[in-house]
Design a protein around this motif. Structure first.
Motif, PDB file in Angstrom:
ATOM      1  N   GLY A 188      -3.623   8.386  -7.197  1.00 19.47           N
ATOM      2  CA  GLY A 188      -4.629   7.463  -7.644  1.00 19.47           C
ATOM      3  C   GLY A 188      -5.603   7.208  -6.779  1.00 19.47           C
ATOM      4  N   ARG A 189      -6.434   6.411  -6.945  1.00 21.23           N
ATOM      5  CA  ARG A 189      -7.569   6.227  -5.891  1.00 21.23           C
ATOM      6  C   ARG A 189      -7.587   4.750  -5.208  1.00 21.23           C
ATOM      7  N   GLY A 190      -8.085   4.463  -3.995  1.00 18.64           N
ATOM      8  CA  GLY A 190      -8.232   3.217  -3.402  1.00 18.64           C
ATOM      9  C   GLY A 190      -6.872   2.949  -2.564  1.00 18.64           C
ATOM     10  N   PRO A 191      -6.642   1.639  -2.272  1.00 16.96           N
ATOM     11  CA  PRO A 191      -5.381   1.136  -1.828  1.00 16.96           C
ATOM     12  C   PRO A 191      -4.052   1.511  -2.456  1.00 16.96           C
TER      13      PRO A 191
ATOM     14  N   HIS B  47       1.833  -3.129 -11.371  1.00 15.99           N
ATOM     15  CA  HIS B  47       1.617  -1.640 -11.730  1.00 15.99           C
ATOM     16  C   HIS B  47       2.270  -1.295 -12.812  1.00 15.99           C
ATOM     17  N   ALA B  48       3.612  -2.062 -12.931  1.00 16.42           N
ATOM     18  CA  ALA B  48       4.571  -1.785 -13.987  1.00 16.42           C
ATOM     19  C   ALA B  48       5.323  -2.848 -14.343  1.00 16.42           C
ATOM     20  N   VAL B  49       6.205  -2.903 -15.201  1.00 18.83           N
ATOM     21  CA  VAL B  49       7.123  -3.914 -15.631  1.00 18.83           C
ATOM     22  C   VAL B  49       7.911  -4.301 -14.464  1.00 18.83           C
ATOM     23  N   PRO B  50       8.191  -5.619 -14.493  1.00 21.68           N
ATOM     24  CA  PRO B  50       8.815  -6.155 -13.128  1.00 21.68           C
ATOM     25  C   PRO B  50      10.127  -5.646 -12.701  1.00 21.68           C
TER      26      PRO B  50
ATOM     27  N   GLU C  69      -3.083   4.465   3.502  1.00 24.60           N
ATOM     28  CA  GLU C  69      -2.651   5.916   3.701  1.00 24.60           C
ATOM     29  C   GLU C  69      -1.222   5.900   3.128  1.00 24.60           C
ATOM     30  N   TYR C  70      -1.016   7.212   2.988  1.00 28.98           N
ATOM     31  CA  TYR C  70       0.451   7.409   2.118  1.00 28.98           C
ATOM     32  C   TYR C  70       0.830   8.853   2.264  1.00 28.98           C
ATOM     33  N   ARG C  71       1.999   9.096   2.827  1.00 25.61           N
ATOM     34  CA  ARG C  71       2.704  10.479   3.047  1.00 25.61           C
ATOM     35  C   ARG C  71       4.257  10.358   2.359  1.00 25.61           C
ATOM     36  N   SER C  72       4.453  11.191   1.444  1.00 24.41           N
ATOM     37  CA  SER C  72       5.660  10.850   0.909  1.00 24.41           C
ATOM     38  C   SER C  72       6.997  11.242   2.085  1.00 24.41           C
ATOM     39  N   TYR C  73       6.583  12.142   2.933  1.00 26.91           N
ATOM     40  CA  TYR C  73       7.432  12.246   3.994  1.00 26.91           C
ATOM     41  C   TYR C  73       6.702  12.621   5.296  1.00 26.91           C
ATOM     42  N   PRO C  74       7.011  11.883   6.479  1.00 28.22           N
ATOM     43  CA  PRO C  74       8.254  10.881   6.627  1.00 28.22           C
ATOM     44  C   PRO C  74       7.815   9.596   6.498  1.00 28.22           C
ATOM     45  N   GLY C  75       6.424   9.506   5.982  1.00 26.62           N
ATOM     46  CA  GLY C  75       6.009   8.039   5.886  1.00 26.62           C
ATOM     47  C   GLY C  75       4.493   8.070   6.312  1.00 26.62           C
TER      48      GLY C  75
END
Length: 262
Positions: A100-103, A109-112, A151-157
């Motif tokens: 998705g876009r943005g922060p 985002h979903a059910v607790p 920012e986001y990177r699945s690996y390593p973070g």
């Protein structure tokens, strides 16, 4: 056998044995799984969160983790946090989502306590009652101060585990011990390689979450090699292993009132 070959064989065994255990506990599903498409995977409540209306007068915090979607679920987990103040009749959920876009920090985002694309979550930490309202104040401050919100990177973070680990470090009263297969929990930027362990009960040194060591009351002794974590938990005896997370006594403590806040 040559000593080098013995070392190599030992390393391979350490790396692949946990994966074998993970596969044995949850064999691949023929004709199901990823072939169904992520949109069709169940996201309904797992029934783990106390009824917020029935516990309207009680402040509650829970931290969850569930296997990530598809084949990645044999290696890593996705965590999130939910909470409600005393007087509230609904939970607020926060987790980091890489698409998705943005922060990347998402609210509700979903059910607790929902399944994470078919995977049933486990409770990593839970606190109720006295002192929890103050804990929630600190949790919200920690969320606002998360340094990787864009920012986001699945690996390593940095990823979803980095986010929840940040909250754990900033709010030691959570007493959060993330499993060894929470890849990204040890991510630290090069300018900040040493600091508090995720649980707040010890210390860690880590280079971008790829090489490091953690020592703490909750974590025990844990080594990180290329994002794969190995160690031993002395607090609730168990081995800390990649893919599996932990092998031994369950780490989930019973619901408790918040520890005294410093």
């Amino acid at each position: 056998m040559h000593p080098f070959k013995r070392i190599a064989l030992g390393l391979l065994l350490i790396l692949f044995l946990p994966l074998g255990i993970s596969l044995a506990e949850d064999p691949p599903r023929i004709g199901g799984g990823e072939a169904r498409g992520w949109r069709s995977m169940p996201r309904h409540s797992a029934g783990l969160a106390p009824d917020p209306a029935a516990f309207a007068d009680t402040a509650i915090v829970q931290v969850y983790a569930a296997a990530t979607y598809g084949w990645r679920g044999y290696f890593a987990v996705h965590p999130w946090i939910i909470f409600k103040r005393s007087g509230d009749t609904a939970y607020t959920r926060y987790d980091v989502i890489g698409w998705g876009r943005g922060p990347v920090v998402r609210r509700n985002h979903a059910v607790p306590d929902g399944l994470w694309f078919g995977a049933v979550p486990a409770v990593l930490a839970e606190h109720r009652g006295a002192g929890v309202d103050e804990m929630i104040d600190r949790i919200e401050t920690a969320i606002a101060s998360y340094p990787h919100a864009d920012e986001y990177r699945s690996y390593p973070g940095p990823n979803s585990n980095t986010f929840i680990a940040h909250i754990g470090r900033e709010v030691p009263a959570l007493q959060l011990d993330m499993p060894a297969n929470a890849i990204g929990k040890d991510y630290r930027p090069l300018h900040d390689p040493v600091g508090r362990a995720v649980s707040g009960t010890g210390w860690q040194a880590s280079l971008l979450g790829l090489l490091g060591v953690t020592v703490g009351i909750e974590e025990g002794l844990e080594f990180n090699l290329l994002g794969l974590n190995f160690g031993i938990d002395f607090n609730r005896p168990a081995l800390r292993l990649p893919s599996v997370g932990r092998l031994g006594f369950d780490n989930a403590a019973p619901p408790a009132e918040a520890a005294a806040l410093p």
